[in-house]
Design an enzyme around this catalytic site. Structure first.
Site, PDB file in Angstrom:
ATOM      1  N   ASP A  10       0.868  -1.166   0.000  1.00  0.00           N
ATOM      2  CA  ASP A  10       0.000   0.000   0.000  1.00  0.00           C
ATOM      3  C   ASP A  10       0.909   1.222   0.000  1.00  0.00           C
ATOM      4  O   ASP A  10       2.122   1.106  -0.174  1.00  0.00           O
ATOM      5  CB  ASP A  10      -0.980  -0.028   1.180  1.00  0.00           C
ATOM      6  CG  ASP A  10      -0.319   0.162   2.537  1.00  0.00           C
ATOM      7  OD1 ASP A  10       0.927   0.276   2.619  1.00  0.00           O
ATOM      8  OD2 ASP A  10      -1.059   0.198   3.542  1.00  0.00           O
ATOM      9  N   CYS A  63       2.991  -3.140   4.231  1.00  0.00           N
ATOM     10  CA  CYS A  63       2.151  -2.010   4.623  1.00  0.00           C
ATOM     11  C   CYS A  63       2.805  -1.383   5.852  1.00  0.00           C
ATOM     12  O   CYS A  63       3.904  -1.782   6.242  1.00  0.00           O
ATOM     13  CB  CYS A  63       0.701  -2.407   4.860  1.00  0.00           C
ATOM     14  SG  CYS A  63       0.369  -3.469   6.274  1.00  0.00           S
ATOM     15  N   THR A  65       2.282  -1.403   9.255  1.00  0.00           N
ATOM     16  CA  THR A  65       2.607  -2.312  10.354  1.00  0.00           C
ATOM     17  C   THR A  65       2.775  -3.757   9.900  1.00  0.00           C
ATOM     18  O   THR A  65       3.315  -4.582  10.632  1.00  0.00           O
ATOM     19  CB  THR A  65       1.492  -2.314  11.417  1.00  0.00           C
ATOM     20  OG1 THR A  65       0.294  -2.831  10.820  1.00  0.00           O
ATOM     21  CG2 THR A  65       1.268  -0.923  11.991  1.00  0.00           C
ATOM     22  N   HIS A  96       9.545 -23.429   9.451  1.00  0.00           N
ATOM     23  CA  HIS A  96       8.582 -24.105  10.330  1.00  0.00           C
ATOM     24  C   HIS A  96       7.128 -23.973   9.885  1.00  0.00           C
ATOM     25  O   HIS A  96       6.321 -24.850  10.198  1.00  0.00           O
ATOM     26  CB  HIS A  96       8.690 -23.555  11.760  1.00  0.00           C
ATOM     27  CG  HIS A  96       9.983 -23.894  12.419  1.00  0.00           C
ATOM     28  ND1 HIS A  96      10.258 -23.520  13.714  1.00  0.00           N
ATOM     29  CD2 HIS A  96      11.077 -24.563  11.995  1.00  0.00           C
ATOM     30  CE1 HIS A  96      11.465 -23.935  14.047  1.00  0.00           C
ATOM     31  NE2 HIS A  96      11.990 -24.571  13.010  1.00  0.00           N
ATOM     32  N   ARG A 107       6.957   0.636   8.083  1.00  0.00           N
ATOM     33  CA  ARG A 107       7.267   1.776   8.940  1.00  0.00           C
ATOM     34  C   ARG A 107       8.084   1.402  10.170  1.00  0.00           C
ATOM     35  O   ARG A 107       8.436   2.273  10.964  1.00  0.00           O
ATOM     36  CB  ARG A 107       5.983   2.466   9.376  1.00  0.00           C
ATOM     37  CG  ARG A 107       5.266   3.165   8.233  1.00  0.00           C
ATOM     38  CD  ARG A 107       4.026   3.881   8.706  1.00  0.00           C
ATOM     39  NE  ARG A 107       3.438   4.646   7.606  1.00  0.00           N
ATOM     40  CZ  ARG A 107       2.172   4.986   7.539  1.00  0.00           C
ATOM     41  NH1 ARG A 107       1.325   4.628   8.506  1.00  0.00           N
ATOM     42  NH2 ARG A 107       1.728   5.683   6.504  1.00  0.00           N
ATOM     43  N   HIS A 131       6.614 -30.351  11.479  1.00  0.00           N
ATOM     44  CA  HIS A 131       5.926 -29.115  11.124  1.00  0.00           C
ATOM     45  C   HIS A 131       4.788 -29.356  10.131  1.00  0.00           C
ATOM     46  O   HIS A 131       3.791 -28.639  10.134  1.00  0.00           O
ATOM     47  CB  HIS A 131       6.906 -28.093  10.552  1.00  0.00           C
ATOM     48  CG  HIS A 131       8.019 -27.781  11.490  1.00  0.00           C
ATOM     49  ND1 HIS A 131       7.843 -27.119  12.677  1.00  0.00           N
ATOM     50  CD2 HIS A 131       9.348 -28.069  11.405  1.00  0.00           C
ATOM     51  CE1 HIS A 131       9.006 -26.992  13.285  1.00  0.00           C
ATOM     52  NE2 HIS A 131       9.929 -27.569  12.541  1.00  0.00           N
TER      53      HIS A 131
END
Length: 138
Positions: A10, A63, A65, A96, A107, A131
């Site tokens: 984004d 993006c 976060t 895994h 950011r 796994h």
């Protein structure tokens, strides 16, 4: 069919996406192509559709976060989008969790760490074994 590596972001991840594209020079860029505000789910869904076309394909989403892209991408049960904020996590999500999409918090990490994350994600193989039974339960 050969493995393809897709990348999308984004507006908050645009700068990092541009730098990663310049460094690796091997990704198929699905946008966005500016700092203009866009809706991250549009780009997450666009990328997941491409990743799902071939089991070998992988993707990178960015993006602000990384959380929004992770949530949007993981709507499909065959997608395992994993947020990584350092290179060790990026390695482990492949090893895994057999992640097929790496999500980066644009950011909150610098480009040097992002490059290490992408490099580890792309070079690490799924370990399988114990796994795999966990992946099967998802």
């Amino acid at each position: 069919m050969n493995k393809k590596i897709f990348i999308a972001s984004d507006h908050a991840g645009y700068e990092m996406k541009t730098k990663l594209n310049e460094y690796f020079n091997s990704f198929i860029d699905l946008g966005t192509n500016s700092f203009d505000s866009v809706d991250y789910p549009d780009f997450a869904h666009k990328l997941t559709k491409e990743v799902l076309k071939n089991k070998k394909n992988v993707g990178i989403l960015i993006c602000g976060t990384g959380v929004g892209m992770s949530i949007a991408a993981n709507r499909d049960p065959k997608i395992r989008a994993a947020l990584a904020f350092n290179s060790k996590i990026a390695e482990l999500v492949r090893q895994h969790n057999d992640a097929n999409i790496l999500v980066l918090p644009g950011r909150f990490i610098d480009i040097h760490e992002a490059i290490k994350c992408v490099d580890n994600f792309l070079k690490t193989k799924f370990e399988g074994g114990r796994h795999q039974k966990r992946i099967n339960k998802i």
